[in-house]
Design a protein around this motif. Structure first.
Motif, mmCIF file in Angstrom:
data_model
loop_
_atom_site.group_PDB
_atom_site.id
_atom_site.type_symbol
_atom_site.label_atom_id
_atom_site.label_comp_id
_atom_site.label_asym_id
_atom_site.label_seq_id
_atom_site.Cartn_x
_atom_site.Cartn_y
_atom_site.Cartn_z
ATOM 1 N N GLY A 1 -8.551 -11.504 7.744
ATOM 2 C CA GLY A 1 -9.736 -11.489 8.207
ATOM 3 C C GLY A 1 -10.890 -10.387 7.946
ATOM 4 O O GLY A 1 -11.705 -10.175 8.117
ATOM 5 N N GLN A 2 -10.461 -9.911 6.825
ATOM 6 C CA GLN A 2 -10.945 -8.677 6.186
ATOM 7 C C GLN A 2 -11.210 -8.962 4.793
ATOM 8 O O GLN A 2 -10.428 -9.632 3.937
ATOM 9 C CB GLN A 2 -10.094 -7.376 6.458
ATOM 10 N N HIS A 3 -12.219 -8.439 4.211
ATOM 11 C CA HIS A 3 -12.701 -8.264 2.745
ATOM 12 C C HIS A 3 -12.794 -7.141 2.418
ATOM 13 O O HIS A 3 -13.426 -6.071 2.769
ATOM 14 C CB HIS A 3 -14.258 -9.116 2.613
ATOM 15 N N LEU A 4 -12.050 -6.423 1.436
ATOM 16 C CA LEU A 4 -11.905 -5.388 0.983
ATOM 17 C C LEU A 4 -12.698 -4.992 -0.103
ATOM 18 O O LEU A 4 -12.836 -5.663 -1.267
ATOM 19 C CB LEU A 4 -10.609 -5.101 0.618
ATOM 20 N N PHE A 5 -13.577 -3.719 -0.321
ATOM 21 C CA PHE A 5 -14.661 -3.553 -1.196
ATOM 22 C C PHE A 5 -14.153 -2.256 -1.750
ATOM 23 O O PHE A 5 -14.205 -1.246 -0.935
ATOM 24 C CB PHE A 5 -16.059 -3.511 -0.654
ATOM 25 N N VAL A 6 -13.744 -1.928 -3.056
ATOM 26 C CA VAL A 6 -13.197 -0.700 -3.477
ATOM 27 C C VAL A 6 -14.356 -0.165 -4.643
ATOM 28 O O VAL A 6 -14.353 -1.087 -5.539
ATOM 29 C CB VAL A 6 -11.699 -0.807 -4.055
ATOM 30 N N ALA A 7 -14.940 0.896 -4.528
ATOM 31 C CA ALA A 7 -15.627 1.451 -5.682
ATOM 32 C C ALA A 7 -15.419 2.527 -5.977
ATOM 33 O O ALA A 7 -14.716 3.505 -5.421
ATOM 34 C CB ALA A 7 -17.376 1.554 -4.876
ATOM 35 N N GLY A 8 -15.534 2.931 -7.397
ATOM 36 C CA GLY A 8 -14.972 4.096 -8.031
ATOM 37 C C GLY A 8 -15.145 4.055 -9.317
ATOM 38 O O GLY A 8 -15.460 2.986 -10.393
ATOM 39 N N ALA A 9 -15.365 5.164 -10.103
ATOM 40 C CA ALA A 9 -15.575 5.324 -11.409
ATOM 41 C C ALA A 9 -14.452 5.119 -12.421
ATOM 42 O O ALA A 9 -13.447 5.088 -11.663
ATOM 43 C CB ALA A 9 -16.312 6.566 -11.748
ATOM 44 N N THR A 10 -14.562 4.799 -13.818
ATOM 45 C CA THR A 10 -13.597 4.776 -14.513
ATOM 46 C C THR A 10 -12.478 5.950 -14.399
ATOM 47 O O THR A 10 -13.072 6.970 -14.536
ATOM 48 C CB THR A 10 -13.989 4.469 -15.967
ATOM 49 N N GLY A 11 -11.349 5.468 -14.241
ATOM 50 C CA GLY A 11 -10.097 6.329 -13.976
ATOM 51 C C GLY A 11 -10.185 7.161 -12.665
ATOM 52 O O GLY A 11 -9.331 7.961 -12.381
ATOM 53 N N SER A 12 -10.746 6.526 -11.530
ATOM 54 C CA SER A 12 -10.636 6.772 -10.178
ATOM 55 C C SER A 12 -9.380 6.305 -9.557
ATOM 56 O O SER A 12 -8.925 6.899 -8.657
ATOM 57 C CB SER A 12 -11.867 6.578 -9.527
ATOM 58 N N GLY A 13 -8.915 5.179 -10.083
ATOM 59 C CA GLY A 13 -7.529 4.911 -9.466
ATOM 60 C C GLY A 13 -7.785 3.529 -8.934
ATOM 61 O O GLY A 13 -6.782 3.273 -7.872
ATOM 62 N N LYS A 14 -8.829 2.543 -8.974
ATOM 63 C CA LYS A 14 -8.988 1.382 -8.653
ATOM 64 C C LYS A 14 -7.681 0.478 -8.774
ATOM 65 O O LYS A 14 -7.497 -0.325 -7.929
ATOM 66 C CB LYS A 14 -10.148 0.814 -9.051
ATOM 67 N N GLY A 15 -7.237 0.629 -9.999
ATOM 68 C CA GLY A 15 -5.828 -0.215 -10.115
ATOM 69 C C GLY A 15 -4.746 -0.094 -9.089
ATOM 70 O O GLY A 15 -4.252 -0.971 -8.721
ATOM 71 N N SER A 16 -4.732 1.095 -8.737
ATOM 72 C CA SER A 16 -3.732 1.467 -7.657
ATOM 73 C C SER A 16 -3.945 0.494 -6.353
ATOM 74 O O SER A 16 -2.889 -0.056 -5.595
ATOM 75 C CB SER A 16 -3.708 2.807 -7.185
ATOM 76 N N LEU A 17 -5.276 0.254 -5.976
ATOM 77 C CA LEU A 17 -5.551 -0.628 -4.749
ATOM 78 C C LEU A 17 -5.568 -1.929 -5.184
ATOM 79 O O LEU A 17 -5.929 -3.002 -4.220
ATOM 80 C CB LEU A 17 -6.839 -0.020 -4.282
ATOM 81 N N LEU A 18 -5.337 -2.391 -6.358
ATOM 82 C CA LEU A 18 -4.983 -3.932 -6.637
ATOM 83 C C LEU A 18 -3.569 -4.047 -6.633
ATOM 84 O O LEU A 18 -3.267 -5.289 -6.096
ATOM 85 C CB LEU A 18 -5.848 -4.061 -8.197
ATOM 86 N N TRP A 19 -2.702 -2.999 -6.831
ATOM 87 C CA TRP A 19 -1.365 -3.720 -6.837
ATOM 88 C C TRP A 19 -0.672 -3.158 -5.499
ATOM 89 O O TRP A 19 0.170 -3.825 -5.170
ATOM 90 C CB TRP A 19 -0.645 -2.792 -8.037
ATOM 91 N N SER A 20 -1.055 -2.148 -4.898
ATOM 92 C CA SER A 20 -0.338 -1.695 -3.730
ATOM 93 C C SER A 20 -0.436 -2.566 -2.678
ATOM 94 O O SER A 20 0.748 -2.832 -1.942
ATOM 95 C CB SER A 20 -1.194 -0.360 -3.343
ATOM 96 N N PRO A 21 -1.597 -3.486 -2.421
ATOM 97 C CA PRO A 21 -1.553 -4.608 -1.408
ATOM 98 C C PRO A 21 -0.218 -5.491 -1.838
ATOM 99 O O PRO A 21 0.161 -6.094 -0.862
ATOM 100 C CB PRO A 21 -2.898 -5.134 -1.334
#
Length: 456
Positions: free
Chosen positions: A217-237
């Motif tokens: 029941g949650q929608h996750l929003f991740v904001a960050g500049a290029t190189g901030s590590g957003k990819g980690s929060l795509l694969w970790s879940p």
């Protein structure tokens, strides 16, 4: 009237100090009065027993329920300690004087020191000091001296935020709780029962505890500049859900409009994967249509919400670089996509349909549906106002210095979240997922699926 060099006597200075610091006076005075009344009315043994019981209660709270104690009581105790042992008296005066942030009264020649109004310490590593600046000073003056202040306070950095006329907040980052070494990915769990979709581990908090996020029941929003590590929060879940991916209890779709470069290595994990615009629009449409079918099924069964299973899996739509889908495509089609996303995000909770969006530019123009995301992570961003855009008004003032996080590999994955039920930002770091870690996850999931099909 002749000038005089005589200063007010100590008793008048004490009265003035008491007026300026009513909390410091009222608290101990109230405590002393309460103890005095207790002794007079109940006697020493009874009063002592009540006092000891209260102390034991606090100790039991600290030991027995650390989450609520750390959220409710610890920030107050930490702020009191910092106010009266760190930012106090002659030390505070000398620091500001050395940094050129004091003034001199032209009539009396007295040194005038900007006065601390309050200290907040929501985080172990970040303090927020509200300061009434002297007449003639400006917030810009404090901004110019921020580096000098950080050095004088032995802090990593100091940010200056204007609160109201003649009041600024000094956000003092005392230390970086994370080392230069990346946090390794969580161990793959083999048993479905070992996975809790309401607490998927994504990394560590600044308290040294696991950072978890619910995907029910949650929608996750991740904001960050290029190189901030957003990819980690795509694969970790996905890594945290590995046994459920293998068993079909979670079915993720992904939209990767950066030519599929981020998700190619893990392509076999996804139920659907779109790397072209037309495919992305179709993926969103199909995701919405499946939600409608699920809603009809639940309604016919008289159920108000889904239970994750192979028959009714959690459906997760991950959109890498959300802005490409919500702002930069053909205008007519973008409007259609926004309507679909709004429908999914407002109706998908009970049916088990969640969205995770990853974006560089978190403005309303880029992500008009930003307010529909229920859980938010702000990694390193490029401007101060983006912090409040992502986490909510006033979060930077409370210590979420995401715009101050360096954009280098040593700080990738570091950001801030605001936990539900709290108004204080929490610093976190996502675990790093290398290509080899992702391949290991793919092998675990795909070989497990094949084994399950063979058994069936």
């Amino acid at each position: 009237m002749p000038n005089t060099s005589r200063k007010p006597k100590w008793e008048f200075r004490a009265i003035r100090w008491s007026v300026q610091h009513p909390g410091m006076v009222a608290g101990p005075a109230s405590l002393a009065s309460a103890l005095g009344v207790g002794v007079a009315q109940l006697g020493v043994p009874t009063t002592g027993g009540i006092t000891a019981g209260a102390a034991l209660g606090l100790a039991g709270w600290y030991r027995g329920h650390p989450d609520s104690f750390d959220t409710t009581m610890l920030p107050r105790l930490r702020a009191w300690h910092r106010r009266w042992l760190t930012y106090v008296g002659s030390r505070w005066r000398d620091i500001l004087d050395d940094c050129g942030l004091t003034t001199e009264n032209r009539r009396t020649g007295e040194l005038v020191v900007p006065r601390i109004l309050k200290v907040r310490s929501a985080s172990p590593s970040i303090d927020t000091i509200h300061v009434r600046i002297n007449r003639g000073q400006t917030p810009e003056l404090f901004e110019e001296r921020a580096t000098a202040l950080a050095n004088a306070l032995l802090a990593e950095r100091v940010a200056v935020v204007k609160v109201c006329p003649q009041v600024v907040a000094l956000v003092v980052e005392r230390e970086n709780p994370f080392t230069d070494e990346a946090i390794p990915p969580v161990e793959l769990v083999h048993d479905i029962d070992g996975v809790d979709l309401s607490a998927i581990e994504l990394g560590d908090t600044e308290h040294g505890q696991p950072w978890t996020q619910s995907f029910l029941g949650q929608h996750l929003f991740v904001a960050g500049a290029t190189g901030s590590g957003k990819g980690s929060l795509l694969w970790s879940p996905l890594r945290g859900m590995a046994p459920l991916l293998r068993a079909g209890v979670v079915k993720p779709d992904v939209i990767d409009l950066k030519e599929g470069m981020e998700t190619e290595v893990g392509a076999d994990l996804f139920h659907r994967r779109a790397i072209e615009w037309d495919d992305a629009v179709e993926t969103v449409e199909l995701f919405r249509d499946e939600m409608k079918v699920r809603q009809a099924e639940l309604r016919s069964q008289g159920k108000r919400k889904f239970t994750a299973s192979a028959e009714t899996p959690l459906r997760l739509l991950q959109i890498d670089e959300l802005g490409m889908l919500t702002a930069y495509g053909p205008p007519a089609e973008v409007r259609g996509v926004l309507k679909l996303l709004a429908e999914i995000m407002t109706q998908g909770r009970a049916a088990g349909f969640s969205v995770a969006g990853y974006v560089q530019e978190p403005t309303k123009d880029t992500v008009p549906v930003r307010e529909l995301f229920t859980a938010r992570v702000c990694l390193s961003v490029t401007s101060q106002n983006q912090v409040d855009m992502v986490l909510g008004d006033g979060m930077r003032l409370r210590g979420a210095l995401a715009d101050e996080i360096p954009l280098d590999p040593a700080h990738a994955g570091i950001g801030f979240v605001v936990e539900q039920g709290s108004r204080n930002p929490l610093r976190v770091r996502a675990s790093y997922q290398s290509d080899q870690d992702i391949r290991e996850l793919v092998q675990f999931v795909t070989q497990g699926r094949a084994a399950l099909r063979a058994v069936a």
